[in-house]
Design a protein around this motif. Structure first.
Motif, PDB file in Angstrom:
ATOM      1  N   MET A   1     -55.605  11.824  -2.685  1.00  0.00           N
ATOM      2  CA  MET A   1     -57.504  11.523  -1.975  1.00  0.00           C
ATOM      3  C   MET A   1     -57.106  10.494  -0.846  1.00  0.00           C
ATOM      4  SD  MET A   1     -59.285  13.763  -2.060  1.00  0.00           S
ATOM      5  CE  MET A   1     -61.026  14.405  -0.425  1.00  0.00           C
ATOM      6  N   ILE A   2     -57.770  10.526   0.022  1.00  0.00           N
ATOM      7  CA  ILE A   2     -57.976  10.212   0.907  1.00  0.00           C
ATOM      8  C   ILE A   2     -59.637   9.098   0.667  1.00  0.00           C
ATOM      9  CG2 ILE A   2     -56.946  11.020   2.926  1.00  0.00           C
ATOM     10  CD1 ILE A   2     -59.522  11.872   4.365  1.00  0.00           C
ATOM     11  N   GLN A   3     -59.708   7.952   1.148  1.00  0.00           N
ATOM     12  CA  GLN A   3     -61.088   7.077   0.500  1.00  0.00           C
ATOM     13  C   GLN A   3     -62.271   7.386   1.697  1.00  0.00           C
ATOM     14  OE1 GLN A   3     -60.534   2.846   0.714  1.00  0.00           O
ATOM     15  NE2 GLN A   3     -60.776   2.993  -1.454  1.00  0.00           N
ATOM     16  N   ALA A   4     -61.765   7.597   3.105  1.00  0.00           N
ATOM     17  CA  ALA A   4     -62.602   7.519   4.145  1.00  0.00           C
ATOM     18  C   ALA A   4     -62.241   8.246   5.272  1.00  0.00           C
ATOM     19  CB  ALA A   4     -62.883   6.093   4.531  1.00  0.00           C
ATOM     20  N   ALA A   5     -62.672   8.863   5.809  1.00  0.00           N
ATOM     21  CA  ALA A   5     -61.962   9.507   7.515  1.00  0.00           C
ATOM     22  C   ALA A   5     -62.648   9.073   8.025  1.00  0.00           C
ATOM     23  CB  ALA A   5     -62.624  10.989   7.345  1.00  0.00           C
ATOM     24  N   ILE A   6     -61.761   8.429   9.506  1.00  0.00           N
ATOM     25  CA  ILE A   6     -62.544   8.159  10.940  1.00  0.00           C
ATOM     26  C   ILE A   6     -62.061   8.876  11.946  1.00  0.00           C
ATOM     27  CG2 ILE A   6     -62.536   5.580  12.411  1.00  0.00           C
ATOM     28  CD1 ILE A   6     -61.497   3.678  10.405  1.00  0.00           C
ATOM     29  N   LEU A 163     -58.262   7.965   6.688  1.00  0.00           N
ATOM     30  CA  LEU A 163     -57.444   8.662   7.738  1.00  0.00           C
ATOM     31  C   LEU A 163     -58.282   8.564   8.676  1.00  0.00           C
ATOM     32  CD1 LEU A 163     -56.169  11.674   7.954  1.00  0.00           C
ATOM     33  CD2 LEU A 163     -58.717  12.228   7.783  1.00  0.00           C
ATOM     34  N   VAL A 164     -57.481   8.749  10.004  1.00  0.00           N
ATOM     35  CA  VAL A 164     -57.900   8.401  12.208  1.00  0.00           C
ATOM     36  C   VAL A 164     -57.495   9.472  11.793  1.00  0.00           C
ATOM     37  CG1 VAL A 164     -57.233   7.137  13.787  1.00  0.00           C
ATOM     38  CG2 VAL A 164     -57.546   5.919  11.728  1.00  0.00           C
ATOM     39  N   LEU A 165     -58.312  10.056  13.004  1.00  0.00           N
ATOM     40  CA  LEU A 165     -57.851  11.398  13.620  1.00  0.00           C
ATOM     41  C   LEU A 165     -57.832  10.863  15.367  1.00  0.00           C
ATOM     42  CD1 LEU A 165     -59.553  14.401  11.820  1.00  0.00           C
ATOM     43  CD2 LEU A 165     -57.675  13.821  11.300  1.00  0.00           C
ATOM     44  N   GLU A 166     -56.753  11.063  15.784  1.00  0.00           N
ATOM     45  CA  GLU A 166     -57.052  10.804  17.119  1.00  0.00           C
ATOM     46  C   GLU A 166     -56.158  12.382  18.131  1.00  0.00           C
ATOM     47  OE1 GLU A 166     -57.568   8.724  19.781  1.00  0.00           O
ATOM     48  OE2 GLU A 166     -58.644   7.314  18.971  1.00  0.00           O
ATOM     49  N   ASP A 167     -56.270  11.868  19.544  1.00  0.00           N
ATOM     50  CA  ASP A 167     -55.539  13.025  20.160  1.00  0.00           C
ATOM     51  C   ASP A 167     -55.162  12.038  20.875  1.00  0.00           C
ATOM     52  OD1 ASP A 167     -57.177  13.464  23.269  1.00  0.00           O
ATOM     53  OD2 ASP A 167     -58.830  12.310  21.663  1.00  0.00           O
ATOM     54  N   ALA A 199     -47.219   8.746  14.579  1.00  0.00           N
ATOM     55  CA  ALA A 199     -47.790   9.597  13.525  1.00  0.00           C
ATOM     56  C   ALA A 199     -47.814   9.610  11.967  1.00  0.00           C
ATOM     57  CB  ALA A 199     -48.371  10.601  14.109  1.00  0.00           C
ATOM     58  N   THR A 200     -48.150   9.995  10.967  1.00  0.00           N
ATOM     59  CA  THR A 200     -47.805  10.651  10.053  1.00  0.00           C
ATOM     60  C   THR A 200     -48.222  11.951   9.455  1.00  0.00           C
ATOM     61  OG1 THR A 200     -49.761   8.711   9.269  1.00  0.00           O
ATOM     62  CG2 THR A 200     -48.913  10.883   7.454  1.00  0.00           C
ATOM     63  N   ALA A 201     -49.013  12.381  10.596  1.00  0.00           N
ATOM     64  CA  ALA A 201     -48.703  13.931  10.831  1.00  0.00           C
ATOM     65  C   ALA A 201     -49.101  14.564  12.276  1.00  0.00           C
ATOM     66  CB  ALA A 201     -49.344  14.718   9.895  1.00  0.00           C
ATOM     67  N   ILE A 202     -48.585  15.488  12.974  1.00  0.00           N
ATOM     68  CA  ILE A 202     -49.977  15.683  14.097  1.00  0.00           C
ATOM     69  C   ILE A 202     -49.859  17.252  14.010  1.00  0.00           C
ATOM     70  CG2 ILE A 202     -48.783  16.569  16.675  1.00  0.00           C
ATOM     71  CD1 ILE A 202     -46.989  14.499  16.206  1.00  0.00           C
ATOM     72  N   VAL A 209     -55.973  19.874   9.798  1.00  0.00           N
ATOM     73  CA  VAL A 209     -55.953  18.978   8.911  1.00  0.00           C
ATOM     74  C   VAL A 209     -56.980  19.320   7.451  1.00  0.00           C
ATOM     75  CG1 VAL A 209     -57.068  16.766   9.206  1.00  0.00           C
ATOM     76  CG2 VAL A 209     -56.249  17.471  11.164  1.00  0.00           C
ATOM     77  N   ALA A 210     -58.515  20.427   8.142  1.00  0.00           N
ATOM     78  CA  ALA A 210     -58.486  20.345   6.989  1.00  0.00           C
ATOM     79  C   ALA A 210     -57.925  21.396   5.533  1.00  0.00           C
ATOM     80  CB  ALA A 210     -59.692  21.957   7.507  1.00  0.00           C
ATOM     81  N   ASP A 211     -56.414  22.028   6.347  1.00  0.00           N
ATOM     82  CA  ASP A 211     -55.697  23.334   5.426  1.00  0.00           C
ATOM     83  C   ASP A 211     -55.243  21.951   4.537  1.00  0.00           C
ATOM     84  OD1 ASP A 211     -57.192  25.274   6.140  1.00  0.00           O
ATOM     85  OD2 ASP A 211     -55.084  26.075   7.832  1.00  0.00           O
ATOM     86  N   LEU A 212     -54.548  21.059   5.323  1.00  0.00           N
ATOM     87  CA  LEU A 212     -53.474  19.792   4.845  1.00  0.00           C
ATOM     88  C   LEU A 212     -54.696  19.357   3.738  1.00  0.00           C
ATOM     89  CD1 LEU A 212     -51.377  18.644   7.621  1.00  0.00           C
ATOM     90  CD2 LEU A 212     -51.444  20.195   6.039  1.00  0.00           C
ATOM     91  N   LEU A 213     -55.991  18.403   3.890  1.00  0.00           N
ATOM     92  CA  LEU A 213     -56.222  17.369   3.294  1.00  0.00           C
ATOM     93  C   LEU A 213     -57.449  18.688   1.689  1.00  0.00           C
ATOM     94  CD1 LEU A 213     -58.884  15.869   5.281  1.00  0.00           C
ATOM     95  CD2 LEU A 213     -57.396  15.124   4.437  1.00  0.00           C
ATOM     96  N   GLN A 214     -56.980  19.776   2.122  1.00  0.00           N
ATOM     97  CA  GLN A 214     -57.656  21.017   0.586  1.00  0.00           C
ATOM     98  C   GLN A 214     -56.000  20.505   0.048  1.00  0.00           C
ATOM     99  OE1 GLN A 214     -59.198  24.114   3.078  1.00  0.00           O
ATOM    100  NE2 GLN A 214     -61.214  23.706   2.677  1.00  0.00           N
ATOM    101  N   GLN A 215     -55.410  20.566   0.960  1.00  0.00           N
ATOM    102  CA  GLN A 215     -54.013  21.646  -0.146  1.00  0.00           C
ATOM    103  C   GLN A 215     -53.133  20.477  -1.236  1.00  0.00           C
ATOM    104  OE1 GLN A 215     -51.063  22.779   2.614  1.00  0.00           O
ATOM    105  NE2 GLN A 215     -52.784  24.682   2.786  1.00  0.00           N
ATOM    106  N   GLY A 216     -53.848  18.900  -0.002  1.00  0.00           N
ATOM    107  CA  GLY A 216     -53.401  17.614  -1.134  1.00  0.00           C
ATOM    108  C   GLY A 216     -52.596  17.259   0.049  1.00  0.00           C
ATOM    109  N   ARG A 217     -52.148  17.447   0.974  1.00  0.00           N
ATOM    110  CA  ARG A 217     -50.909  16.873   1.502  1.00  0.00           C
ATOM    111  C   ARG A 217     -50.878  15.712   2.624  1.00  0.00           C
ATOM    112  NH1 ARG A 217     -48.467  22.277   3.850  1.00  0.00           N
ATOM    113  NH2 ARG A 217     -46.431  20.387   4.845  1.00  0.00           N
ATOM    114  N   LEU A 218     -52.849  15.274   2.746  1.00  0.00           N
ATOM    115  CA  LEU A 218     -52.669  13.561   3.413  1.00  0.00           C
ATOM    116  C   LEU A 218     -53.184  12.616   2.598  1.00  0.00           C
ATOM    117  CD1 LEU A 218     -54.305  15.888   6.725  1.00  0.00           C
ATOM    118  CD2 LEU A 218     -52.218  14.203   5.925  1.00  0.00           C
ATOM    119  N   GLY A 219     -52.624  11.528   2.788  1.00  0.00           N
ATOM    120  CA  GLY A 219     -53.196  10.911   2.063  1.00  0.00           C
ATOM    121  C   GLY A 219     -52.578  11.148   0.990  1.00  0.00           C
TER     122      GLY A 219
END
Length: 219
Positions: A1-6, A163-167, A199-202, A209-219
């Motif tokens: 689980m990620i500790q924080a999000a930016i 987690l860092v989210l960027e475009d 990138a860790t993921a695109i 992004v929300a789907d991957l977090l809820q599935q535990g696939r990020l962080g």
């Protein structure tokens, strides 16, 4: 689980990167200058401070009135954003899920702090953010990782668990350089081979992004 999000802001949370892009032409013209080339608009994206001034000098030479141009650009962008801020699909869902999981959240944007706070207020998402870091808060702008490292410091979070989210390309480079879990959600530019490697993921959207977090696939 990620500790924080930016979160980055322009082009990631809000459809405002296009606003900055289309305001450059009138900003130059209002000062009696020729329209800037498209590559300038690409190179300046996501920069601030000395790095931004360096982009101006590289494209237009050492005598370019960069500060006057930027002030006019900022005035035009602020006028447009004061009327309406278009949120990117999935933003409310992702912010709501992070808050429900008690994940602290920051915004780290190269834009001036006044612009960041105005956009958060207009879009009615300011309540989700624990920390706001602008380009003026750090010495080096993206692609250097300083702005993300400062946000993580204020959140008391480890970069490797943040987690860092960027475009933007520069944003992904900055996240990778800082050792963050860096996810790109492309806006104006599709990722190239280098960005795919960094990138860790695109993801196609913040919903993904929300789907991957809820599935535990990020962080």
């Amino acid at each position: 689980m990620i500790q924080a999000a930016i979160f980055d802001m322009d082009g990631l949370m809000f459809d405002t990167e296009a606003v900055w892009g289309r305001c450059w032409d009138p900003a130059f013209q209002n000062l009696g200058l020729p329209k800037p080339p498209q590559q300038f608009k690409v190179d300046v994206r996501g920069t601030s401070g000395d790095r931004m001034w360096a982009v101006f000098r590289r494209h237009f030479g050492p005598e370019v009135p960069a500060q006057r141009i930027y002030q006019e650009e900022y005035r035009l962008v602020s006028q447009e954003n004061a009327r309406h801020i278009a949120k990117k699909p999935g933003l409310d869902r992702l912010l709501g899920w992070l808050r429900s999981e008690e994940v602290p959240i920051a915004v780290a944007s190269s834009s001036p702090e006044a612009s960041v706070r105005n956009n958060l207020q207009v879009a009615e998402v300011e309540k989700y953010f624990d920390v706001v870091v602008s380009g003026a808060d750090v010495r080096r702008s993206k692609p250097d990782p300083d702005i993300f490292l400062e946000a993580a410091r204020r959140l008391d979070a480890e970069p490797t668990r943040t987690l860092v989210l960027e475009d933007s390309f520069n944003g992904v480079r900055a996240g990778h350089a800082g050792g963050f879990v860096t996810v790109m959600v492309p806006d104006l530019s599709a990722p190239d081979d280098q960005i795919h490697q960094l990138a860790t993921a695109i993801c196609s959207s913040l919903d993904e992004v929300a789907d991957l977090l809820q599935q535990g696939r990020l962080g």
